[in-house]
Design an enzyme around this catalytic site. Structure first.
Site, short mmCIF file in Angstrom:
data_model
loop_
_atom_site.label_atom_id
_atom_site.label_comp_id
_atom_site.label_asym_id
_atom_site.label_seq_id
_atom_site.Cartn_x
_atom_site.Cartn_y
_atom_site.Cartn_z
N LYS A 147 -48.16 0.77 24.79
CA LYS A 147 -48.76 -0.62 25.01
C LYS A 147 -48.08 -1.73 24.65
CE LYS A 147 -51.83 -3.03 23.09
NZ LYS A 147 -51.44 -4.35 23.61
N GLY A 178 -53.01 -3.72 28.09
CA GLY A 178 -54.46 -4.21 27.66
C GLY A 178 -54.21 -4.99 26.25
N GLY A 180 -55.19 -5.77 22.22
CA GLY A 180 -55.16 -4.90 21.00
C GLY A 180 -56.49 -3.95 20.72
N GLY A 184 -55.33 -1.00 22.44
CA GLY A 184 -54.34 -0.49 21.65
C GLY A 184 -55.19 0.46 20.46
N GLU A 222 -43.95 -0.86 11.19
CA GLU A 222 -43.07 -2.07 11.13
C GLU A 222 -43.74 -3.42 11.27
OE1 GLU A 222 -39.86 -1.49 10.68
OE2 GLU A 222 -39.81 0.67 11.51
N CYS A 256 -39.43 -10.93 12.59
CA CYS A 256 -40.17 -10.44 11.49
C CYS A 256 -39.25 -10.50 10.02
CB CYS A 256 -40.20 -9.02 11.59
SG CYS A 256 -39.07 -7.98 12.46
N GLU A 353 -46.73 -15.25 5.95
CA GLU A 353 -45.70 -14.96 7.14
C GLU A 353 -46.35 -16.23 8.18
OE1 GLU A 353 -45.62 -11.75 10.14
OE2 GLU A 353 -43.61 -11.54 9.60
P1 NAD Z 1 -50.12 -8.25 16.70
O1 NAD Z 1 -50.28 -7.48 15.45
O2 NAD Z 1 -51.30 -9.12 16.95
O3 NAD Z 1 -50.00 -7.40 17.95
C1 NAD Z 1 -48.85 -6.42 17.87
C2 NAD Z 1 -49.61 -5.22 19.05
O4 NAD Z 1 -50.61 -4.64 18.56
C3 NAD Z 1 -49.94 -5.82 20.34
O5 NAD Z 1 -49.36 -5.02 21.29
C4 NAD Z 1 -51.38 -6.00 20.19
O6 NAD Z 1 -52.37 -5.69 21.47
C5 NAD Z 1 -51.62 -4.76 19.35
N1 NAD Z 1 -52.94 -4.52 18.41
C6 NAD Z 1 -53.57 -5.74 18.09
N2 NAD Z 1 -54.50 -5.43 17.37
C7 NAD Z 1 -54.75 -3.95 17.49
C8 NAD Z 1 -55.70 -2.93 17.04
N3 NAD Z 1 -56.58 -3.29 16.28
N4 NAD Z 1 -55.46 -1.63 17.38
C9 NAD Z 1 -54.38 -1.33 18.16
N5 NAD Z 1 -53.38 -2.13 18.55
C10 NAD Z 1 -53.68 -3.58 18.34
O7 NAD Z 1 -48.60 -8.87 16.42
P2 NAD Z 1 -48.10 -9.97 17.33
O8 NAD Z 1 -48.60 -11.36 17.01
O9 NAD Z 1 -47.91 -9.41 18.88
O10 NAD Z 1 -46.49 -10.07 16.55
C11 NAD Z 1 -46.38 -10.62 15.63
C12 NAD Z 1 -46.32 -9.70 14.22
O11 NAD Z 1 -45.33 -8.64 14.46
C13 NAD Z 1 -45.76 -10.56 12.95
O12 NAD Z 1 -46.33 -10.40 11.85
C14 NAD Z 1 -44.47 -9.90 12.90
O13 NAD Z 1 -43.89 -10.06 11.34
C15 NAD Z 1 -44.63 -8.67 12.93
N6 NAD Z 1 -43.35 -8.11 13.81
C16 NAD Z 1 -42.92 -6.99 12.62
C17 NAD Z 1 -41.56 -6.45 13.14
C18 NAD Z 1 -40.95 -5.31 12.61
O14 NAD Z 1 -40.22 -4.56 12.61
N7 NAD Z 1 -41.41 -5.10 11.06
C19 NAD Z 1 -40.77 -6.50 14.14
C20 NAD Z 1 -41.55 -7.75 14.92
C21 NAD Z 1 -42.73 -8.19 14.66
#
Ligand code: NAD
Length: 446
Positions: A147, A178, A180, A184, A222, A256, A353
Protein backbone atom coordinates in the site's frame (compact mmCIF):
# COMPACT_ATOMS: atom_id res chain seq x y z
CA UNK A 1 -8.33 9.80 -4.10
CA UNK A 2 -7.16 13.00 -5.81
CA UNK A 3 -3.40 13.41 -6.25
CA UNK A 4 -2.16 17.03 -6.25
CA UNK A 5 0.96 18.45 -7.84
CA UNK A 6 2.35 20.40 -4.86
CA UNK A 7 4.06 22.99 -7.08
CA UNK A 8 0.91 23.90 -9.03
CA UNK A 9 -1.80 22.70 -6.58
CA UNK A 10 -3.54 21.11 -9.60
CA UNK A 11 -5.18 17.69 -9.38
CA UNK A 12 -3.06 15.51 -11.68
CA UNK A 13 -4.67 12.12 -11.12
CA UNK A 14 -7.46 10.31 -9.39
CA UNK A 15 -6.75 6.90 -7.89
CA UNK A 16 -9.29 4.31 -6.70
CA UNK A 17 -9.63 3.27 -3.07
CA UNK A 18 -9.33 -0.53 -2.81
CA UNK A 19 -12.56 -1.73 -1.16
CA UNK A 20 -10.85 -4.64 0.65
CA UNK A 21 -7.27 -5.88 0.82
CA UNK A 22 -8.37 -9.53 1.23
CA UNK A 23 -8.36 -10.51 -2.49
CA UNK A 24 -4.79 -9.17 -2.77
CA UNK A 25 -3.70 -11.07 0.34
CA UNK A 26 -5.31 -14.26 -1.00
CA UNK A 27 -3.56 -13.81 -4.37
CA UNK A 28 -0.23 -13.33 -2.59
CA UNK A 29 -0.79 -16.45 -0.46
CA UNK A 30 -1.69 -18.51 -3.51
CA UNK A 31 1.39 -17.36 -5.44
CA UNK A 32 3.95 -17.64 -2.63
CA UNK A 33 4.86 -21.38 -2.68
CA UNK A 34 5.63 -21.42 -6.43
CA UNK A 35 7.61 -18.16 -6.18
CA UNK A 36 9.65 -19.54 -3.27
CA UNK A 37 10.24 -22.76 -5.21
CA UNK A 38 12.03 -20.90 -8.03
CA UNK A 39 15.81 -21.05 -7.92
CA UNK A 40 17.75 -18.02 -6.71
CA UNK A 41 18.97 -17.54 -10.29
CA UNK A 42 15.38 -17.47 -11.58
CA UNK A 43 14.33 -14.88 -9.00
CA UNK A 44 17.47 -12.87 -9.82
CA UNK A 45 16.47 -12.90 -13.49
CA UNK A 46 13.01 -11.52 -12.63
CA UNK A 47 14.48 -8.74 -10.48
CA UNK A 48 17.10 -7.98 -13.15
CA UNK A 49 14.37 -7.54 -15.79
CA UNK A 50 12.48 -5.21 -13.45
CA UNK A 51 15.66 -3.19 -12.86
CA UNK A 52 16.29 -2.92 -16.62
CA UNK A 53 12.74 -1.69 -17.24
CA UNK A 54 13.06 0.86 -14.42
CA UNK A 55 16.32 2.06 -15.95
CA UNK A 56 14.68 2.38 -19.36
CA UNK A 57 11.90 4.50 -17.81
CA UNK A 58 14.11 6.46 -15.39
CA UNK A 59 13.36 9.92 -16.83
CA UNK A 60 9.63 9.25 -16.94
CA UNK A 61 9.63 8.02 -13.32
CA UNK A 62 11.70 10.98 -12.12
CA UNK A 63 9.24 13.40 -13.74
CA UNK A 64 6.31 11.51 -12.22
CA UNK A 65 7.78 11.71 -8.71
CA UNK A 66 8.53 15.42 -9.15
CA UNK A 67 4.90 15.90 -10.23
CA UNK A 68 3.38 13.88 -7.38
CA UNK A 69 5.49 15.16 -4.48
CA UNK A 70 7.64 18.10 -5.61
CA UNK A 71 11.25 16.88 -5.41
CA UNK A 72 13.51 19.01 -7.66
CA UNK A 73 14.03 17.10 -10.90
CA UNK A 74 17.80 16.73 -10.46
CA UNK A 75 17.31 15.07 -7.07
CA UNK A 76 14.48 12.96 -8.49
CA UNK A 77 16.78 11.55 -11.15
CA UNK A 78 19.76 10.98 -8.88
CA UNK A 79 18.11 9.88 -5.64
CA UNK A 80 14.41 9.12 -6.14
CA UNK A 81 15.11 6.87 -9.17
CA UNK A 82 18.89 6.31 -8.94
CA UNK A 83 18.71 4.77 -5.49
CA UNK A 84 16.03 2.14 -6.26
CA UNK A 85 18.03 1.12 -9.35
CA UNK A 86 21.06 0.57 -7.12
CA UNK A 87 19.00 -1.35 -4.55
CA UNK A 88 17.58 -3.66 -7.21
CA UNK A 89 21.09 -4.30 -8.52
CA UNK A 90 22.37 -5.14 -5.03
CA UNK A 91 19.59 -7.72 -4.59
CA UNK A 92 20.28 -9.30 -7.99
CA UNK A 93 23.96 -9.54 -7.00
CA UNK A 94 22.98 -11.00 -3.60
CA UNK A 95 21.02 -13.79 -5.31
CA UNK A 96 23.76 -14.46 -7.85
CA UNK A 97 26.31 -15.15 -5.11
CA UNK A 98 26.47 -18.78 -3.95
CA UNK A 99 24.30 -19.53 -0.92
CA UNK A 100 26.42 -19.19 2.19
CA UNK A 101 24.69 -21.20 4.93
CA UNK A 102 26.01 -21.30 8.48
CA UNK A 103 26.89 -24.64 10.13
CA UNK A 104 26.81 -24.78 13.96
CA UNK A 105 28.02 -28.17 15.22
CA UNK A 106 25.59 -30.70 13.75
CA UNK A 107 23.07 -28.01 12.73
CA UNK A 108 22.66 -26.48 9.29
CA UNK A 109 21.11 -23.02 9.62
CA UNK A 110 18.84 -22.18 6.70
CA UNK A 111 16.65 -19.19 5.94
CA UNK A 112 13.04 -19.64 4.83
CA UNK A 113 10.97 -16.83 3.35
CA UNK A 114 8.77 -15.09 5.93
CA UNK A 115 5.75 -15.75 3.66
CA UNK A 116 3.41 -12.94 2.61
CA UNK A 117 4.75 -9.44 3.28
CA UNK A 118 2.54 -6.40 3.79
CA UNK A 119 4.50 -3.29 2.75
CA UNK A 120 3.22 0.17 3.73
CA UNK A 121 5.20 3.15 2.42
CA UNK A 122 5.24 6.97 2.77
CA UNK A 123 5.39 9.79 0.21
CA UNK A 124 8.82 11.33 0.71
CA UNK A 125 10.91 8.80 -1.28
CA UNK A 126 7.98 6.85 -2.71
CA UNK A 127 9.81 4.63 -5.21
CA UNK A 128 12.91 4.03 -3.09
CA UNK A 129 10.94 3.05 0.00
CA UNK A 130 8.85 0.65 -2.08
CA UNK A 131 11.85 -0.98 -3.76
CA UNK A 132 13.78 -1.16 -0.44
CA UNK A 133 11.02 -3.56 0.72
CA UNK A 134 9.91 -5.18 -2.54
CA UNK A 135 13.36 -6.17 -3.85
CA UNK A 136 14.64 -8.05 -0.75
CA UNK A 137 11.20 -9.48 0.03
CA UNK A 138 10.87 -10.97 -3.46
CA UNK A 139 14.54 -12.01 -3.51
CA UNK A 140 14.01 -14.04 -0.34
CA UNK A 141 10.98 -15.86 -1.81
CA UNK A 142 8.14 -13.85 -0.29
CA UNK A 143 5.17 -12.40 -2.12
CA UNK A 144 4.06 -8.84 -1.37
CA UNK A 145 0.92 -6.78 -0.86
CA UNK A 146 1.90 -3.10 -1.03
CA UNK A 147 0.00 0.00 0.00
CA UNK A 148 1.69 3.22 -1.14
CA UNK A 149 0.99 6.63 0.39
CA UNK A 150 -2.27 8.32 -0.60
CA UNK A 151 -0.25 11.54 -1.13
CA UNK A 152 2.06 10.09 -3.82
CA UNK A 153 0.83 6.73 -5.19
CA UNK A 154 1.57 7.29 -8.89
CA UNK A 155 5.17 6.03 -9.01
CA UNK A 156 4.06 2.80 -7.29
CA UNK A 157 1.28 2.31 -9.87
CA UNK A 158 3.83 2.76 -12.65
CA UNK A 159 6.28 0.40 -10.93
CA UNK A 160 3.54 -2.21 -10.75
CA UNK A 161 2.86 -1.88 -14.49
CA UNK A 162 6.57 -2.37 -15.14
CA UNK A 163 6.62 -5.43 -12.86
CA UNK A 164 3.83 -6.95 -14.97
CA UNK A 165 5.79 -6.09 -18.12
CA UNK A 166 8.88 -7.72 -16.57
CA UNK A 167 6.89 -10.94 -16.36
CA UNK A 168 6.56 -11.30 -12.58
CA UNK A 169 4.02 -14.10 -12.05
CA UNK A 170 0.51 -13.00 -11.09
CA UNK A 171 0.08 -12.63 -7.33
CA UNK A 172 3.76 -12.03 -6.58
CA UNK A 173 3.51 -8.21 -6.34
CA UNK A 174 0.04 -6.93 -5.44
CA UNK A 175 -0.83 -3.26 -5.12
CA UNK A 176 -3.68 -1.83 -3.02
CA UNK A 177 -4.37 1.90 -2.95
CA UNK A 178 -6.15 3.81 -0.21
CA UNK A 179 -5.75 5.88 2.93
CA UNK A 180 -3.84 4.83 6.06
CA UNK A 181 -7.12 4.08 7.76
CA UNK A 182 -8.95 1.96 6.68
CA UNK A 183 -6.80 0.42 3.88
CA UNK A 184 -3.39 0.41 5.62
CA UNK A 185 -4.94 -0.55 8.95
CA UNK A 186 -6.77 -3.48 7.32
CA UNK A 187 -3.49 -4.73 5.85
CA UNK A 188 -1.62 -4.38 9.17
CA UNK A 189 -4.29 -6.36 11.02
CA UNK A 190 -4.91 -8.99 8.33
CA UNK A 191 -4.41 -12.59 9.52
CA UNK A 192 -3.10 -13.59 6.06
CA UNK A 193 -0.02 -11.38 6.41
CA UNK A 194 3.15 -12.92 7.89
CA UNK A 195 5.30 -9.79 8.14
CA UNK A 196 4.52 -6.09 7.98
CA UNK A 197 7.29 -3.80 6.76
CA UNK A 198 6.41 -0.17 7.38
CA UNK A 199 8.10 3.14 6.65
CA UNK A 200 6.44 6.30 7.87
CA UNK A 201 5.63 8.30 10.97
CA UNK A 202 6.12 7.15 14.54
CA UNK A 203 2.39 7.73 15.22
CA UNK A 204 1.30 5.37 12.41
CA UNK A 205 4.07 2.87 13.29
CA UNK A 206 2.70 2.50 16.80
CA UNK A 207 -0.82 1.81 15.45
CA UNK A 208 0.50 -0.70 12.92
CA UNK A 209 2.49 -2.60 15.56
CA UNK A 210 -0.64 -2.74 17.75
CA UNK A 211 -2.83 -4.00 14.86
CA UNK A 212 -0.23 -6.63 13.91
CA UNK A 213 0.07 -7.81 17.52
CA UNK A 214 -3.45 -9.27 17.39
CA UNK A 215 -2.17 -11.91 14.94
CA UNK A 216 1.41 -12.01 16.29
CA UNK A 217 2.48 -10.77 12.86
CA UNK A 218 6.15 -9.81 12.68
CA UNK A 219 6.75 -6.08 12.21
CA UNK A 220 9.64 -4.01 10.92
CA UNK A 221 9.37 -0.24 11.43
CA UNK A 222 11.37 2.53 9.74
CA UNK A 223 10.08 5.67 11.45
CA UNK A 224 11.03 9.30 11.96
CA UNK A 225 14.22 10.95 13.14
CA UNK A 226 15.81 14.04 14.69
CA UNK A 227 19.40 13.39 13.78
CA UNK A 228 22.38 15.33 15.13
CA UNK A 229 25.30 16.69 13.14
CA UNK A 230 28.06 16.91 15.78
CA UNK A 231 30.82 19.31 14.70
CA UNK A 232 33.87 19.03 16.98
CA UNK A 233 36.01 22.15 17.50
CA UNK A 234 38.97 20.90 15.42
CA UNK A 235 36.79 19.89 12.43
CA UNK A 236 36.76 21.61 9.04
CA UNK A 237 33.77 23.88 9.77
CA UNK A 238 33.41 25.09 6.19
CA UNK A 239 32.80 21.55 4.92
CA UNK A 240 30.85 20.39 7.98
CA UNK A 241 28.36 23.25 7.83
CA UNK A 242 27.94 23.22 4.05
CA UNK A 243 27.34 19.45 3.90
CA UNK A 244 25.18 19.71 7.04
CA UNK A 245 22.87 22.32 5.52
CA UNK A 246 22.61 20.31 2.28
CA UNK A 247 21.74 17.17 4.26
CA UNK A 248 19.10 19.01 6.30
CA UNK A 249 17.45 20.59 3.25
CA UNK A 250 17.57 17.57 0.92
CA UNK A 251 14.08 16.96 -0.52
CA UNK A 252 12.88 20.19 1.23
CA UNK A 253 13.78 18.61 4.57
CA UNK A 254 11.40 15.70 4.00
CA UNK A 255 14.06 13.07 4.65
CA UNK A 256 13.86 10.79 7.68
CA UNK A 257 17.67 10.81 8.11
CA UNK A 258 17.99 14.63 7.85
CA UNK A 259 20.58 16.16 10.22
CA UNK A 260 18.14 18.71 11.59
CA UNK A 261 20.17 19.52 14.73
CA UNK A 262 23.61 21.05 14.14
CA UNK A 263 25.72 20.86 17.32
CA UNK A 264 28.55 23.39 17.45
CA UNK A 265 31.18 24.04 20.14
CA UNK A 266 30.75 27.41 21.88
CA UNK A 267 34.21 28.57 20.73
CA UNK A 268 33.17 28.37 17.05
CA UNK A 269 29.44 28.94 17.36
CA UNK A 270 29.12 32.39 15.74
CA UNK A 271 31.36 31.35 12.82
CA UNK A 272 29.19 28.26 12.18
CA UNK A 273 25.96 30.28 12.30
CA UNK A 274 27.32 32.70 9.67
CA UNK A 275 28.42 29.80 7.46
CA UNK A 276 25.01 28.13 7.83
CA UNK A 277 23.06 31.26 6.94
CA UNK A 278 25.23 31.81 3.84
CA UNK A 279 24.78 28.18 2.74
CA UNK A 280 21.05 28.05 3.51
CA UNK A 281 20.28 31.31 1.67
CA UNK A 282 21.30 29.59 -1.57
CA UNK A 283 18.25 27.31 -1.28
CA UNK A 284 15.78 29.49 -3.13
CA UNK A 285 12.30 27.91 -3.38
CA UNK A 286 11.24 27.43 -6.98
CA UNK A 287 9.81 25.31 -9.78
CA UNK A 288 10.91 21.70 -9.15
CA UNK A 289 10.88 20.90 -12.88
CA UNK A 290 13.68 23.46 -13.42
CA UNK A 291 17.06 21.62 -13.21
CA UNK A 292 18.57 24.65 -11.40
CA UNK A 293 16.08 24.45 -8.48
CA UNK A 294 17.44 23.13 -5.17
CA UNK A 295 14.36 23.61 -2.97
CA UNK A 296 10.94 22.48 -4.19
CA UNK A 297 7.58 22.70 -2.43
CA UNK A 298 6.54 20.48 0.46
CA UNK A 299 4.55 17.46 -0.61
CA UNK A 300 1.13 18.63 0.55
CA UNK A 301 -0.73 21.63 1.96
CA UNK A 302 -1.04 19.76 5.28
CA UNK A 303 2.74 19.26 5.44
CA UNK A 304 3.37 22.94 4.65
CA UNK A 305 0.98 24.02 7.40
CA UNK A 306 2.58 21.62 9.86
CA UNK A 307 6.06 22.99 9.13
CA UNK A 308 4.90 26.63 9.39
CA UNK A 309 3.32 25.92 12.79
CA UNK A 310 6.66 24.46 14.01
CA UNK A 311 8.45 27.61 12.81
CA UNK A 312 5.99 29.75 14.82
CA UNK A 313 6.54 27.50 17.82
CA UNK A 314 10.32 27.88 17.55
CA UNK A 315 10.04 31.68 17.59
CA UNK A 316 7.56 31.57 20.50
CA UNK A 317 9.95 29.32 22.47
CA UNK A 318 12.80 31.83 22.09
CA UNK A 319 14.90 30.42 19.25
CA UNK A 320 16.62 33.14 17.19
CA UNK A 321 15.52 33.02 13.55
CA UNK A 322 18.70 34.00 11.70
CA UNK A 323 17.24 33.04 8.31
CA UNK A 324 13.58 32.81 7.29
CA UNK A 325 10.67 34.54 5.67
CA UNK A 326 12.13 34.77 2.14
CA UNK A 327 9.68 35.13 -0.74
CA UNK A 328 8.10 31.94 -2.03
CA UNK A 329 6.11 31.39 -5.25
CA UNK A 330 2.45 32.47 -4.85
CA UNK A 331 1.14 29.07 -5.97
CA UNK A 332 2.32 25.79 -4.47
CA UNK A 333 3.04 24.46 -0.98
CA UNK A 334 6.37 26.27 -0.51
CA UNK A 335 8.20 27.10 2.72
CA UNK A 336 11.26 29.39 2.67
CA UNK A 337 14.38 27.90 4.31
CA UNK A 338 14.68 28.55 8.05
CA UNK A 339 17.76 28.57 10.28
CA UNK A 340 17.26 28.82 14.04
CA UNK A 341 20.20 29.72 16.30
CA UNK A 342 20.42 29.63 20.11
CA UNK A 343 18.07 26.65 20.14
CA UNK A 344 17.39 25.07 23.53
CA UNK A 345 18.07 21.33 23.02
CA UNK A 346 14.97 20.46 25.04
CA UNK A 347 12.61 22.76 23.10
CA UNK A 348 9.95 21.48 20.69
CA UNK A 349 11.83 22.35 17.46
CA UNK A 350 14.90 20.47 18.76
CA UNK A 351 12.92 17.44 19.91
CA UNK A 352 10.19 16.82 17.30
CA UNK A 353 10.55 15.83 13.67
CA UNK A 354 9.50 18.84 11.57
CA UNK A 355 9.98 17.36 8.07
CA UNK A 356 10.63 20.68 6.36
CA UNK A 357 13.59 22.99 5.53
CA UNK A 358 14.24 23.99 9.15
CA UNK A 359 17.72 23.76 10.75
CA UNK A 360 18.33 24.18 14.49
CA UNK A 361 21.86 25.16 15.60
CA UNK A 362 22.64 24.16 19.18
CA UNK A 363 25.60 25.26 21.31
CA UNK A 364 27.59 22.76 23.40
CA UNK A 365 30.35 23.15 26.02
CA UNK A 366 32.51 20.04 25.62
CA UNK A 367 32.48 16.62 23.99
CA UNK A 368 30.45 14.95 26.74
CA UNK A 369 27.89 17.74 26.48
CA UNK A 370 27.71 17.24 22.68
CA UNK A 371 27.15 13.49 23.06
CA UNK A 372 24.52 14.07 25.77
CA UNK A 373 22.60 16.53 23.53
CA UNK A 374 22.95 14.30 20.44
CA UNK A 375 21.51 11.35 22.40
CA UNK A 376 18.87 13.52 24.08
CA UNK A 377 15.84 12.79 21.89
CA UNK A 378 13.52 9.76 21.71
CA UNK A 379 14.70 9.14 18.14
CA UNK A 380 17.86 7.41 16.88
CA UNK A 381 17.98 7.00 13.10
CA UNK A 382 21.04 8.73 11.62
CA UNK A 383 23.68 11.29 12.53
CA UNK A 384 27.06 12.69 11.74
CA UNK A 385 30.36 13.54 13.41
CA UNK A 386 32.99 15.94 12.02
CA UNK A 387 36.40 15.75 13.69
CA UNK A 388 40.03 16.69 13.06
CA UNK A 389 40.90 13.00 12.62
CA UNK A 390 38.96 9.95 11.52
CA UNK A 391 39.93 8.07 14.73
CA UNK A 392 38.50 10.82 16.91
CA UNK A 393 35.34 10.95 14.77
CA UNK A 394 34.96 7.17 15.02
CA UNK A 395 35.34 7.28 18.81
CA UNK A 396 32.56 9.86 19.13
CA UNK A 397 30.40 8.02 16.54
CA UNK A 398 30.55 4.90 18.75
CA UNK A 399 29.00 6.91 21.60
CA UNK A 400 25.94 8.00 19.58
CA UNK A 401 22.71 6.05 20.15
CA UNK A 402 21.51 5.77 16.57
CA UNK A 403 21.28 3.38 13.61
CA UNK A 404 23.75 5.12 11.27
CA UNK A 405 26.49 7.73 11.65
CA UNK A 406 28.63 9.38 8.94
CA UNK A 407 32.12 10.51 9.97
CA UNK A 408 33.58 13.53 8.12
CA UNK A 409 31.01 13.20 5.35
CA UNK A 410 31.34 9.41 4.85
CA UNK A 411 29.23 8.46 1.80
CA UNK A 412 25.85 6.72 1.94
CA UNK A 413 26.37 2.98 1.51
CA UNK A 414 23.45 1.08 -0.09
CA UNK A 415 24.79 -2.22 1.26
CA UNK A 416 24.97 -1.07 4.90
CA UNK A 417 22.08 -1.86 7.27
CA UNK A 418 19.62 1.04 7.46
CA UNK A 419 17.18 1.59 10.33
CA UNK A 420 16.82 3.02 13.78
CA UNK A 421 16.38 2.59 17.50
CA UNK A 422 13.86 4.01 19.96
CA UNK A 423 11.10 6.03 18.32
CA UNK A 424 12.88 5.64 14.97
CA UNK A 425 11.70 2.03 14.94
CA UNK A 426 13.27 -1.42 14.69
CA UNK A 427 14.42 -3.74 11.93
CA UNK A 428 16.96 -3.03 9.20
CA UNK A 429 16.70 -2.49 5.44
CA UNK A 430 19.19 -2.74 2.53
CA UNK A 431 21.99 -5.17 1.75
CA UNK A 432 22.36 -8.58 3.38
CA UNK A 433 20.76 -7.36 6.64
CA UNK A 434 17.73 -6.09 4.70
CA UNK A 435 17.42 -9.45 2.92
CA UNK A 436 17.55 -11.38 6.20
CA UNK A 437 14.78 -9.20 7.63
CA UNK A 438 12.38 -10.95 5.23
CA UNK A 439 13.42 -14.48 6.22
CA UNK A 440 12.90 -16.78 9.19
CA UNK A 441 15.72 -18.88 10.56
CA UNK A 442 15.47 -22.69 10.65
CA UNK A 443 18.00 -25.06 12.25
CA UNK A 444 18.25 -28.54 10.70
CA UNK A 445 20.12 -31.12 12.81
CA UNK A 446 22.08 -33.66 10.80
P1 NAD B 1 2.50 8.36 7.62
O1 NAD B 1 2.90 7.53 8.76
O2 NAD B 1 1.39 9.30 7.79
O3 NAD B 1 2.10 7.46 6.38
C1 NAD B 1 2.95 6.43 5.90
C2 NAD B 1 2.10 5.33 5.32
O4 NAD B 1 1.35 4.72 6.36
C3 NAD B 1 1.08 5.80 4.29
O5 NAD B 1 0.96 4.81 3.28
C4 NAD B 1 -0.19 5.88 5.11
O6 NAD B 1 -1.36 5.74 4.33
C5 NAD B 1 -0.02 4.71 6.05
N1 NAD B 1 -0.76 4.79 7.31
C6 NAD B 1 -1.07 5.88 8.03
N2 NAD B 1 -1.77 5.53 9.13
C7 NAD B 1 -1.89 4.18 9.10
C8 NAD B 1 -2.51 3.22 9.97
N3 NAD B 1 -3.15 3.58 11.08
N4 NAD B 1 -2.43 1.93 9.62
C9 NAD B 1 -1.78 1.54 8.51
N5 NAD B 1 -1.21 2.39 7.65
C10 NAD B 1 -1.24 3.71 7.95
O7 NAD B 1 3.83 9.08 7.16
P2 NAD B 1 4.07 10.06 5.95
O8 NAD B 1 3.54 11.38 6.38
O9 NAD B 1 3.62 9.47 4.67
O10 NAD B 1 5.66 10.08 5.88
C11 NAD B 1 6.44 10.89 6.65
C12 NAD B 1 7.03 10.13 7.83
O11 NAD B 1 7.75 8.99 7.41
C13 NAD B 1 8.04 10.94 8.60
O12 NAD B 1 7.80 10.83 9.98
C14 NAD B 1 9.37 10.31 8.25
O13 NAD B 1 10.39 10.46 9.16
C15 NAD B 1 9.00 8.90 8.08
N6 NAD B 1 9.99 8.24 7.24
C16 NAD B 1 10.85 7.32 7.80
C17 NAD B 1 11.81 6.69 7.03
C18 NAD B 1 12.74 5.67 7.58
O14 NAD B 1 13.25 4.88 6.83
N7 NAD B 1 12.99 5.64 8.86
C19 NAD B 1 11.89 6.99 5.68
C20 NAD B 1 11.04 7.92 5.15
C21 NAD B 1 10.08 8.53 5.95
Amino acid sequence: MDVHNPATEAVIASVPVTPSVSPAVEAARAAQPAWAALSRAERAAHLGRLRDLLAAHADELAALITAEMGTPIGVSRKVQVGLPLTVLSTMVAHLERPLDEVQIGNSRIVRDPAGVVGAITPWNYPLHQTVAKLAPALAAGNTVVHKPSEVAPLSALRLHELAVEAGLPAGVYNLVTGYGDPTGAELAGHPGIDLISFTGSTVAGRKIAAAAAANLTRVSLELGGKSANVILPDADHTAAVKVGVANCYLNAGQTCTAWTRMLVHESRYDEAVDLAVAAAAKYVPGDPTDPATRLGPLASAAQRDRVLSYVERGVADGAKMVLGGADVPATGYFVAPVVFAEVDPDSTVAQEEIFGPVLSIIRYRDEDDAVRIANGTRYGLAGSVWAGSQEHGLAVARRLRTGQVDVNGGAFNPLAPFGGIGHSGYGRELGAFGYEEFTSVKAIQL
